[in-house]
Each structure stands twice: as C-alpha cells, then as structure tokens.
Design a protein around this motif. Structure first.
Motif, short mmCIF file in Angstrom:
data_model
loop_
_atom_site.label_atom_id
_atom_site.label_comp_id
_atom_site.label_asym_id
_atom_site.label_seq_id
_atom_site.Cartn_x
_atom_site.Cartn_y
_atom_site.Cartn_z
N MET A 1 50.06 62.80 14.12
CA MET A 1 48.71 62.26 14.23
C MET A 1 48.62 61.39 15.49
O MET A 1 49.26 60.35 15.57
N LYS A 2 47.89 61.83 16.51
CA LYS A 2 47.86 61.13 17.77
C LYS A 2 46.49 60.49 18.01
O LYS A 2 45.47 61.03 17.64
N SER A 3 46.52 59.36 18.65
CA SER A 3 45.26 58.71 19.02
C SER A 3 45.55 57.72 20.12
O SER A 3 46.61 57.09 20.14
N LYS A 4 44.64 57.59 21.06
CA LYS A 4 44.80 56.62 22.12
C LYS A 4 44.29 55.25 21.70
O LYS A 4 44.50 54.27 22.41
N MET A 5 43.60 55.18 20.56
CA MET A 5 43.18 53.89 20.05
C MET A 5 44.38 53.18 19.43
O MET A 5 45.40 53.80 19.12
N ASN A 6 44.26 51.87 19.25
CA ASN A 6 45.32 51.11 18.60
C ASN A 6 45.10 51.18 17.10
O ASN A 6 44.37 50.37 16.53
N LEU A 7 45.74 52.16 16.46
CA LEU A 7 45.49 52.45 15.06
C LEU A 7 46.79 52.41 14.26
O LEU A 7 47.78 53.04 14.63
N CYS A 163 40.59 60.17 8.73
CA CYS A 163 39.73 58.99 8.59
C CYS A 163 40.24 57.89 9.50
O CYS A 163 41.42 57.51 9.44
N ILE A 164 39.36 57.37 10.34
CA ILE A 164 39.65 56.21 11.19
C ILE A 164 38.78 55.06 10.70
O ILE A 164 37.57 55.21 10.57
N LEU A 165 39.39 53.92 10.42
CA LEU A 165 38.68 52.75 9.90
C LEU A 165 38.89 51.55 10.81
O LEU A 165 39.94 51.39 11.43
N PHE A 166 37.87 50.70 10.84
CA PHE A 166 37.97 49.39 11.49
C PHE A 166 37.36 48.34 10.57
O PHE A 166 36.30 48.58 9.98
N PRO A 167 37.99 47.17 10.44
CA PRO A 167 37.40 46.10 9.64
C PRO A 167 36.17 45.53 10.34
O PRO A 167 35.99 45.69 11.56
N PRO A 168 35.30 44.84 9.60
CA PRO A 168 34.08 44.27 10.21
C PRO A 168 34.38 43.33 11.37
O PRO A 168 33.56 43.20 12.29
N SER A 169 35.54 42.70 11.35
CA SER A 169 35.90 41.77 12.42
C SER A 169 36.02 42.45 13.77
O SER A 169 35.98 41.79 14.82
N GLU A 170 36.16 43.79 13.78
CA GLU A 170 36.29 44.53 15.04
C GLU A 170 34.95 45.00 15.59
O GLU A 170 34.92 45.67 16.63
N SER A 171 33.85 44.64 14.94
CA SER A 171 32.53 45.10 15.40
C SER A 171 32.28 44.75 16.86
O SER A 171 31.66 45.52 17.60
N LYS A 172 32.77 43.61 17.29
CA LYS A 172 32.54 43.16 18.66
C LYS A 172 33.22 44.04 19.71
O LYS A 172 32.93 43.93 20.90
N HIS A 173 34.12 44.92 19.26
CA HIS A 173 34.85 45.80 20.19
C HIS A 173 34.39 47.25 20.12
O HIS A 173 34.91 48.09 20.85
N LEU A 200 37.03 49.08 23.98
CA LEU A 200 37.70 49.79 22.89
C LEU A 200 39.20 49.55 22.89
O LEU A 200 39.85 49.66 21.84
N LYS A 201 39.77 49.21 24.04
CA LYS A 201 41.21 48.94 24.10
C LYS A 201 41.60 47.76 23.22
O LYS A 201 42.74 47.65 22.78
N LYS A 202 40.65 46.86 22.97
CA LYS A 202 40.94 45.67 22.18
C LYS A 202 40.84 45.93 20.67
O LYS A 202 41.32 45.12 19.88
N ALA A 203 40.22 47.03 20.29
CA ALA A 203 39.97 47.29 18.87
C ALA A 203 41.27 47.60 18.13
O ALA A 203 42.14 48.31 18.64
N ARG A 204 41.40 47.06 16.94
CA ARG A 204 42.56 47.28 16.08
C ARG A 204 42.08 47.87 14.75
O ARG A 204 41.31 47.24 14.03
N GLY A 205 42.52 49.08 14.46
CA GLY A 205 42.03 49.75 13.26
C GLY A 205 43.12 50.47 12.50
O GLY A 205 44.31 50.18 12.65
N TYR A 206 42.69 51.44 11.69
CA TYR A 206 43.59 52.17 10.80
C TYR A 206 43.27 53.66 10.86
O TYR A 206 42.15 54.06 11.20
N ILE A 207 44.26 54.48 10.51
CA ILE A 207 44.05 55.93 10.50
C ILE A 207 44.86 56.56 9.36
O ILE A 207 45.92 56.06 8.99
#
Length: 292
Positions: A1-7, A163-173, A200-207
């Motif tokens: 599972m590859k992604s360039k986001m920080n997941l 499924c890619i998820l981000f918490p509400p705290s990441e809305s600013k990114h 988007l580089k600052k965003a921290r999420g889940y996959i």
C-alpha cells in the motif's frame, strides 16, 4: 500500500471487548479495524453483489459519478439512475466511476434487515435504518467529513476498499472548502501534487484496506477518502457525537450551512463554487504562513 502522504496504518484486531474498544479507541478518538466483529451476522456470509441483485435487482437506484461539484446540482443530488440489476451488471464488466451514495436499501427491501444487528460496543447508535454505499472498481469518494459528526462503524462487503482518514485537527492542512464538508476535489490523495498543494506535506493521517466483513471505526468529525479497489459495497452504522461541541457543529451544518450553500449556488451559480475553491487555497496557505 503506497502513498506519498504521511499516513499511518490503521491497526487491525480480530476481536475486541466493549471496554477495550471504548478505552483504546472511542475515548481517545482513534480509528481501528475490527476483522471479525460481524462474523455472526447472516450478512457476513450472504451479502455480495449477486445476493443484492437477487433481492433488489428491480429497484431503481440513484447514481453518482466523479464529476466536480457544480451549481447545477443541489447538496447530495444524484447524477443519474438505473435499475440495480443494470448497475450490478455494469460493475461486473470492469472499472466504473458510478457509485451509490447514502442509499436506504434496507427500507426498500425489508428482508435485508434480518441480516444484521447493532453491535454491543458501547456506542449510542442512531436506530434509523443504516445506509449502503456501492462503488465500481477504481471509483473514488472525495475527501470529506460527515455533516452530523457521527461516530461511524463502516462495514465493507464484496472485495476490497482503500480508506484514508484524517482527524479533525488536520483540517488546516487539507485545503478545506469553506461553507462545505469537503477538501478541494482536484486533490488526488493517492498521488498529491505537492507543488500546487504544498501544505498537504504537513498532514498526518491514517490508511487501511478493508476486506469483506471487516468493520472500520471512524471517530466523529474524521475526514475520509474512499477508493474501491474492486467493485463492492459498504454499510455504515452511525452513533451520536460524544461532545456538546461536535453536537453543536452538527446542528449548525444541518440547519444553516447546507441551506446557505444551496442558496448561494442558486444565487451566484458557478461563481460561488469557484470562489470557494479559491478561498480553500488562500485560507490554507494563510494559516500555514505560505505566501501566495
């Protein structure tokens, strides 16, 4: 599972007690996949596209594709419709961008209601019938969060779904579009353009990848982006927000925000959509001290 986001990979557990689920995931508002939460449901063995076709093939269903939101359509207005049997035949032929979104099939075909039950995991589920979501191979659901800030158990059937998820705290990114529940629709969260959208580089999420019968817990207000890796469908059970703050946000969204947005679309048309997309970039860059 590859992604360039920080997941970060969402943890998967076979089973979990109510106490552990509440302590480890609901209270800290962290996602988890439970692999065998519903293996005692009839749906676990029965639900696939052939079964849906057998039970509901004659029903006319609303369809959505991947066209950008425009002033032509109201909030959650479908783009087309066809018989469920025709739609399933289309899905079996290969990749399709047609999806079914928030469809109350369990009301249309009451026999489906016998195939599931509300799990005893400590959430206050809303007891209206759950909605189903269908998608063709490679179809995507753009990054968004739900209008009611619900805690969600999302069960997948037939095939695989990313499924890619981000918490509400990441809305600013995430380049959130104002007066809406979405991020910029031209962002490909599987292969983002960091030159165009550098924050988007600052965003921290889940996959994660969901397989047949697995249940994903999505805490309240979480952003989510779905990609159907194969044709399949999912069902969501919703529980009320746990905090007064999020309950208030849900009320605001339901009573004011969506009606205001529909009014502005009618009043200003595509100019309103374009303005919001421009503001998504300007506001995100301003919050993150990036010059335009």
């Amino acid at each position: 599972m590859k992604s360039k986001m920080n997941l970060e990979a969402i943890p998967k557990v076979d089973r979990i007690s109510k106490a552990e689920f509440l302590r480890e995931y609901v209270q800290p508002q962290k996602p988890v996949v439970i692999k065998r939460l519903i293996d005692d449901w009839p749906a676990y063995k029965k639900w696939d596209l052939d079964y849906v076709n057998k039970m509901a093939g004659d029903r006319t269903v609303p369809l959505y594709d991947d066209r950008p939101i425009s002033s032509k359509y109201k909030f959650n207005e479908a783009h087309a419709q066809m018989k469920m049997s025709q739609y399933i035949e289309l899905l079996k032929k290969g990749p399709s961008n047609y999806r079914i979104f928030l469809y109350n099939l369990l009301k249309e075909v009451p026999a489906f209601q016998e195939d599931f039950k509300f799990p005893d995991v400590g959430l206050r589920f809303l007891k209206q019938l759950p909605m189903l979501f269908f998608g063709g191979e490679n179809s995507r659901v753009f990054m968004h969060y739900d209008i009611d800030y619900a805690n969600i158990l999302h069960f997948h059937f037939h095939g695989k779904k990313q499924c890619i998820l981000f918490p509400p705290s990441e809305s600013k990114h995430l380049y959130k579009v104002p007066h809406a529940l979405i991020a910029r629709e031209d962002i490909d969260f599987n292969d983002p353009d960091f030159e165009k959208f550098p924050v988007l580089k600052k965003a921290r999420g889940y996959i994660t990848e969901l397989e047949h019968g697995e249940a994903l817990y999505m805490p309240e207000g979480y952003w989510h982006h779905m990609t159907y890796l194969t044709a399949g469908f999912s069902m969501s059970l919703r529980a009320t927000p746990r905090t007064l703050t999020n309950f208030s946000k849900a009320v605001y969204n339901l009573i004011f925000m969506r009606h205001f947005d529909n009014y502005m679309r009618k009043l200003r048309g595509q100019k309103w959509i374009d303005y919001k997309n421009e503001q998504a970039v300007k506001r995100t860059h301003k919050k993150n001290d990036i010059s335009l």
